[in-house]
Design an enzyme around this catalytic site. Structure first.
Site, mmCIF file in Angstrom:
data_model
loop_
_atom_site.group_PDB
_atom_site.id
_atom_site.type_symbol
_atom_site.label_atom_id
_atom_site.label_comp_id
_atom_site.label_asym_id
_atom_site.label_seq_id
_atom_site.Cartn_x
_atom_site.Cartn_y
_atom_site.Cartn_z
ATOM 1 C CB CYS A 117 -0.903 0.011 1.238
ATOM 2 S SG CYS A 117 -2.225 -1.193 1.135
ATOM 3 C CG ASP A 306 -3.015 -1.019 9.905
ATOM 4 O OD1 ASP A 306 -2.538 -0.046 9.286
ATOM 5 O OD2 ASP A 306 -2.343 -2.028 10.188
#
Ligand code: EPU
Length: 420
Positions: A117, A306
């Site tokens: 990512c 997250d």
């Protein structure tokens, strides 16, 4: 290319079972390289990142066998290469764990810079500093990291930043080193502990995982023949807790370790959401009303980065203005422009997202910019009136097992469709 199409709003009711931890699995699979023989890993999440890593191990010469969808046996005896190619690692952040485990086993490793990512600058200087302290010579050329050592010798390593990746990578490199390695200012995340438990079950001598000082006494070999079951995924559990809080209804999130969820549980309670712990389950009850809060993401046991984008979707429902201060990844705000397409009122100032609640979301076409941004958009789709599309769901498939099937079983109106 596939997309999710969601029709909302719809409340969620029922039970959802949480899979094994992605971030533990992506470290434990490379850790199997260190074993002389085979091991069985249970509760492996069936996700893209795991498939990518098991394929990589097989290409390096390991025997990888799926005993069922969530159980694998890895035999590393015949691994005959310490070189990972760009194609093996380009989509995977956790490919950096190949460096620690190949270096630990062969005293050499050649691995391209990790992919994964994109939320800004993601340095690995602390990994490199640690490998060098253990005696490795590091060369970085043409995007490839080469590590070589005549032998690795234990030493004391102080991490300048609390890094999950560096902590685990240095454990991997140190388990077969001579003498004792001490990692100070270590990360304390649940998956750091799970990796240490896996290695200890194979004969390593690691003490202190879960605290900020980890001591690793090198051993001559790790023998296999042992099974290890991966811990439940803290972030998947958190994602479903937030989805339930946002959509309204009552959801029991099963197969979790409630202790791992404490920072989220505390915030949800502060927001007026009902949260009840029952053994290895957490029940979330919500009428969709949310009180404003301020959040700062921090290393464990702080609030996890997250879960930041998912919380931003939830806070669009709040009764006033909330803030989320990002303490780990300065570039983790790409989800904001996508949420704005749905009517969210969010401003980013430096590392702070300022979220003005109370503006109803409406369905719109959106695009996942990374894994957690993707699921945040799905959560927004559950709240929004009308049809939401989430494109680029390959990100979500990399990290969540059967995501839409689990949501559908709770009553969400979500379909996977092929993009035309
Ligand atoms: N950092 C450095 N130097 C380093 C390593 C890290 O400055 O050598 C900095 C980073 O820039 C960041 C902070 O330290 O600001 C923490 O980074 P860390 O090393 O802990 O992150 P990571 O190991 O690359 C893992 C997870 C991420 C999660 C972070 C933080 C894996 C494969 N990835 O990344 O998970 O955000 O820890 O908890 O375990 C995700 O699952 O969506 C995800 C991005």
């Amino acid at each position: 290319m596939e997309k999710f199409v969601i029709h909302g709003p719809k409340p969620l009711y029922g039970d959802v079972y949480i899979s094994g931890s992605k971030n533990a699995a992506v470290a434990i699979i490379p850790a199997a390289i260190l074993i002389d023989g085979s091991c069985v890993i249970e509760n492996i999440p069936n996700i893209g990142d795991v498939k990518n890593l098991t394929d990589t191990l097989a290409k390096l010469g390991a025997e990888v066998e799926y005993l069922d969808q969530n159980t694998i046996r890895i035999d590393s005896e015949n691994i005959n290469s310490y070189v990972a190619t760009y194609d093996m690692v380009k989509n995977l952040r956790a490919s950096y764990y190949l460096l620690g485990s190949l270096l630990g086993r062969f005293k050499r490793a050649k691995v391209p810079f990790p992919g994964g990512c994109d939320f800004g600058y993601r340095p690995i200087d602390q990994h490199i500093k640690g490998f060098e302290a253990l005696g490795a010579r590091i060369k970085i050329e043409h995007g490839i990291i080469t590590a070589e050592a005549d032998k690795l010798v234990g030493t004391s390593i102080y991490l300048d930043v609390v890094s999950v990746g560096a902590t685990i990578n240095l454990m991997l490199a140190a388990v077969l080193a001579e003498g004792t390695t001490v990692i100070e200012n270590a990360a304390k995340e649940p998956h750091v502990v799970d990796v240490a438990n896996f290695l200890n079950a194979m004969g390593a001598n690691i003490r202190g995982a879960g605290t900020d000082v980890i001591r690793i006494k090198g051993v001559e070999r790790l023998q296999g023949g042992v099974a290890h079951s991966i811990i439940p995924d803290q972030i998947e559990a958190g994602t479903f807790m937030i989805a339930a809080a946002a959509a309204g209804g009552c959801v029991t999130v099963r197969n979790v370790i409630p202790k791992h969820m404490e920072s989220l549980t505390a915030k949800l309670i502060e927001m007026g959401i009902g949260v009840e712990e029952i053994d290895d389950s957490i029940r979330v009850t919500s009428d969709g009303k949310v009180l404003k809060v301020n959040i700062k993401t921090l290393p464990y046991p702080g609030f996890p980065t997250d879960l930041h984008p998912q919380m931003a979707s939830l806070l669009c429902l709040a009764d006033g203005t909330s803030t989320i201060t990002e303490g780990i990844w300065e570039g983790r705000f790409k989800y904001v422009d996508e949420l704005k397409r749905m009517g969210a009122k969010i401003k980013v100032e430096g590392r702070i997202a300022i979220i003005e609640g109370g503006h109803p979301l409406t369905g719109a076409p959106t695009r996942a910019t990374d894994l957690r941004a993707g699921v945040a958009l799905v959560i927004a789709g559950l709240i929004a009136k009308g049809k939401t599309e989430v494109h680029n769901i390959c990100y979500i498939d990399r990290g969540y097992e059967n995501f839409e099937a689990k949501l559908k079983a709770l009553g969400a109106d979500i379909e996977r469709c092929v993009c035309k």
